[in-house]
Design a protein around this motif. Structure first.
Motif, PDB file in Angstrom:
ATOM      1  N   ASN A  29       0.363  -0.840  -0.225  1.00 31.31           N
ATOM      2  CA  ASN A  29      -0.095   0.175   0.234  1.00 31.31           C
ATOM      3  C   ASN A  29       0.819   1.238   0.053  1.00 31.31           C
ATOM      4  OD1 ASN A  29      -2.241  -1.317   0.142  1.00 31.31           O
ATOM      5  ND2 ASN A  29      -2.744  -0.531   2.224  1.00 31.31           N
ATOM      6  N   VAL A  30      -0.012   2.555  -0.910  1.00 34.69           N
ATOM      7  CA  VAL A  30       1.201   3.662  -1.134  1.00 34.69           C
ATOM      8  C   VAL A  30       0.180   4.727  -0.450  1.00 34.69           C
ATOM      9  CG1 VAL A  30       2.431   5.080  -2.675  1.00 34.69           C
ATOM     10  CG2 VAL A  30       2.586   2.716  -3.611  1.00 34.69           C
ATOM     11  N   LEU A  55      -4.902   6.602   1.491  1.00 34.39           N
ATOM     12  CA  LEU A  55      -4.754   5.600   0.434  1.00 34.39           C
ATOM     13  C   LEU A  55      -4.568   5.837  -0.391  1.00 34.39           C
ATOM     14  CD1 LEU A  55      -3.652   2.341   0.480  1.00 34.39           C
ATOM     15  CD2 LEU A  55      -6.010   1.818   0.173  1.00 34.39           C
ATOM     16  N   VAL A  56      -3.109   5.705  -1.393  1.00 33.12           N
ATOM     17  CA  VAL A  56      -3.015   6.701  -2.914  1.00 33.12           C
ATOM     18  C   VAL A  56      -2.896   5.338  -4.318  1.00 33.12           C
ATOM     19  CG1 VAL A  56      -1.994   8.737  -2.681  1.00 33.12           C
ATOM     20  CG2 VAL A  56      -0.965   7.540  -2.803  1.00 33.12           C
ATOM     21  N   GLY A  70       0.347   4.312 -11.619  1.00 34.51           N
ATOM     22  CA  GLY A  70      -0.302   5.217 -11.675  1.00 34.51           C
ATOM     23  C   GLY A  70       0.630   6.742 -11.993  1.00 34.51           C
ATOM     24  N   ASP A  71       0.012   7.585 -12.216  1.00 34.04           N
ATOM     25  CA  ASP A  71       0.749   8.787 -12.124  1.00 34.04           C
ATOM     26  C   ASP A  71       0.765   9.348 -10.505  1.00 34.04           C
ATOM     27  OD1 ASP A  71       1.018   9.232 -14.593  1.00 34.04           O
ATOM     28  OD2 ASP A  71       0.081  10.462 -15.259  1.00 34.04           O
ATOM     29  N   LEU A  72       2.051   9.801  -9.829  1.00 33.48           N
ATOM     30  CA  LEU A  72       1.886  10.067  -8.315  1.00 33.48           C
ATOM     31  C   LEU A  72       2.316  11.884  -8.514  1.00 33.48           C
ATOM     32  CD1 LEU A  72       3.280   7.180  -5.970  1.00 33.48           C
ATOM     33  CD2 LEU A  72       0.596   7.625  -6.860  1.00 33.48           C
TER      34      LEU A  72
END
Length: 102
Positions: A29-30, A55-56, A70-72
């Motif tokens: 998890n990020v 949570l991203v 994906g893009d962050l």
């Protein structure tokens, strides 16, 4: 890390294998580690926002132990290992990752 089971002549014996190796099927998890606000556009509209602890992304490694998101937004994130395949131990050390301009 893997737990290797041997069945010697006199009963079961388990030996830990402490090699670091790429593993498929590990889930992370990020999370946003701090509030992340993307600079407003010319009209003053905020283009992106992540609140600390949001949570991203959830990532699962593929063959070769690699995973991508994906893009962050640029900012600071915290990566937490949440599951590993049978026979492997979860790494409880959280990793802080900073995405920034070079």
């Amino acid at each position: 890390m893997a737990l290797i089971h041997n069945l010697p002549k006199y009963g079961e014996q388990s030996v830990f294998d402490w090699r670091q190796q790429p593993i498929a099927g590990v889930t992370f998890n990020v999370y946003a580690n701090k509030d992340i606000i993307v600079a407003p556009d010319a009209d003053g509209n905020v283009r992106g926002y992540q609140k600390a602890e949001d949570l991203v992304a959830t990532l699962t490694t593929g063959e070769g132990g690699m995973a991508t998101t994906g893009d962050l937004y640029l900012g600071e994130y915290r990566m937490v290992e949440v599951s590993a395949p049978d026979g492997f131990i979860i790494n409880t050390n959280e990793q802080i990752i900073a995405l920034e301009y070079q």
